[in-house]
Design a protein around this motif. Sequence first.
Motif, short mmCIF file in Angstrom:
data_model
loop_
_atom_site.label_atom_id
_atom_site.label_comp_id
_atom_site.label_asym_id
_atom_site.label_seq_id
_atom_site.Cartn_x
_atom_site.Cartn_y
_atom_site.Cartn_z
N ALA A 1 -5.55 -5.44 -5.83
CA ALA A 1 -4.34 -4.30 -5.35
C ALA A 1 -4.39 -4.55 -3.77
CB ALA A 1 -4.69 -3.01 -5.91
N LEU A 2 -5.52 -4.46 -3.21
CA LEU A 2 -5.45 -4.26 -1.69
C LEU A 2 -4.99 -5.67 -0.91
CD1 LEU A 2 -8.80 -2.55 -1.29
CD2 LEU A 2 -6.76 -1.50 -0.20
N ASP B 1 3.01 4.19 4.07
CA ASP B 1 3.48 3.84 2.83
C ASP B 1 2.61 3.69 1.73
OD1 ASP B 1 6.06 3.84 4.16
OD2 ASP B 1 5.52 1.71 4.77
N PHE B 2 1.20 3.34 1.89
CA PHE B 2 0.45 3.07 0.86
C PHE B 2 -0.82 3.96 0.89
CE2 PHE B 2 2.76 -0.93 0.75
CZ PHE B 2 3.11 -1.08 -0.57
N SER B 3 -0.63 5.31 1.27
CA SER B 3 -1.88 6.18 1.42
C SER B 3 -1.97 6.72 0.00
CB SER B 3 -1.61 7.41 2.36
OG SER B 3 -0.23 7.96 1.91
N PRO C 1 -8.03 4.38 1.75
CA PRO C 1 -6.95 4.16 2.62
C PRO C 1 -7.38 3.42 3.94
CG PRO C 1 -6.85 6.48 1.73
CD PRO C 1 -8.16 5.96 1.26
N MET C 2 -8.65 3.35 4.14
CA MET C 2 -9.09 2.63 5.15
C MET C 2 -9.26 1.13 5.03
SD MET C 2 -12.14 5.30 6.38
CE MET C 2 -11.79 6.89 6.44
N LEU C 3 -9.14 0.73 3.88
CA LEU C 3 -8.88 -0.83 3.41
C LEU C 3 -7.78 -1.36 3.57
CD1 LEU C 3 -11.28 -0.32 0.10
CD2 LEU C 3 -12.02 -1.42 2.43
N VAL C 4 -6.55 -0.53 3.91
CA VAL C 4 -5.32 -0.82 4.01
C VAL C 4 -5.17 -1.14 5.27
CG1 VAL C 4 -2.94 -0.24 3.63
CG2 VAL C 4 -4.68 0.32 1.83
N GLY D 1 5.41 -4.83 -1.37
CA GLY D 1 5.84 -3.95 -0.33
C GLY D 1 6.56 -2.46 -0.86
N VAL D 2 6.90 -1.95 0.13
CA VAL D 2 7.47 -0.53 -0.12
C VAL D 2 8.56 -0.69 -1.01
CG1 VAL D 2 8.56 1.42 0.91
CG2 VAL D 2 6.86 0.15 2.15
N ASP D 3 9.45 -1.75 -0.94
CA ASP D 3 10.62 -1.71 -1.85
C ASP D 3 10.52 -2.10 -3.32
OD1 ASP D 3 11.92 -0.74 0.34
OD2 ASP D 3 12.71 -2.76 0.93
N ASP D 4 8.96 -2.38 -3.66
CA ASP D 4 8.66 -2.83 -5.02
C ASP D 4 8.24 -1.62 -6.08
OD1 ASP D 4 8.96 -5.72 -4.56
OD2 ASP D 4 7.31 -5.37 -3.34
#
Length: 348
Positions: free
Chosen positions: A259-260, A187-189, A177-180, A269-272
């Motif tokens: 992916a990152l 939203d991407f945890s 998660p720290m790479l996001v 994004g979130v809606d995908d």
Amino acid sequence: MHLLNTLYVNTQDSYMRLDNDTLRVMVDDETRLRVPLHHLQAVVCFGRVGISLPLMHRLAEEAVALVLLDENGRFKARLEGATAGNVLLRRAQHNQSMNPAFALDFARACVAGKVRNSRQVLLRGARDAKAASDAAALTRGAQDLAATLRALPDAQDLDVLRGLEGEAARQYFERQPMLVKADLRLDFSMDGRTRRPPRDRMNALLSFLYSMWMNDCRSALEAVGLDPQVGFLHVLRPGRAALALDLMEEFRPFADRLALSLVNRGQIGVDDFLVREGGGVSLTADARKAVVVAFQERKQEEVQHPVLAQSLALGLVPLVQARLMARAIRAEADVSGQVSGYLPFLVR
């Protein structure tokens, strides 16, 4: 070596048919795509995609693999022509799989490749981190993986080796998660690796990318004549492509990095994503198309191969590694006359 194309057909209810020496993709009786068969290495279908029997026969004749996945990228079936390669290589592979010393050394190399490449992902993240706390945590994660690498030579059996690999994977995904980017982490945890089904967006994206790498690794093994079912690190089970999973381990960090990049650059994004009943998460149809395009583009990028000492397209590396696996299984000598074990592909 020539990097052939893999055709990914993602449009639901589309239909593929043979048109002379060309594969034609149709949607609602309208031709959407034509691809000469000699340009193809594999055809991968996601979900509800139809195919004519003449095309199936022709793909088998041309040694073009036909792979059927569900809409989320989970393997369903694979159609291939006659078994390729030297039967003596497969016999040597089967014999080596029952040689405990060889199996342990081979599996250790696969784990070392995965752990070292994963460590490079964390080190790169530490260099690029905006917050000092993130950089410190990622650096500690890289140090933990370095400790795993130092412990690998002392693993005296496959169970111990698998335990080290599992612990390294846990440590790696704990730092993922720290790479996001900070503003995207909510939203991407991800709370560790989950699959079948993935329980969050990042896991869904990773599973999709892993499935495509898995297909390429299996195709590479079959191209050199190895049996993808008989591996060394992964336990043999009916229906499991154990050697393809062994080969894929060193390529998982490539999927992670892509992916990152897709998330941090806002390409995904979130809606995908779709959240299904029961908590499973999957990519939308449009998002799958975007990921496939990015994956194909990434495979065209040039990388330096440490064993060949030359640059080549990333998409060709699984084939090179499959050949190195075959050389190790045959116990062939290298140019210096030395017989060495399997050498995984390492990220610089």
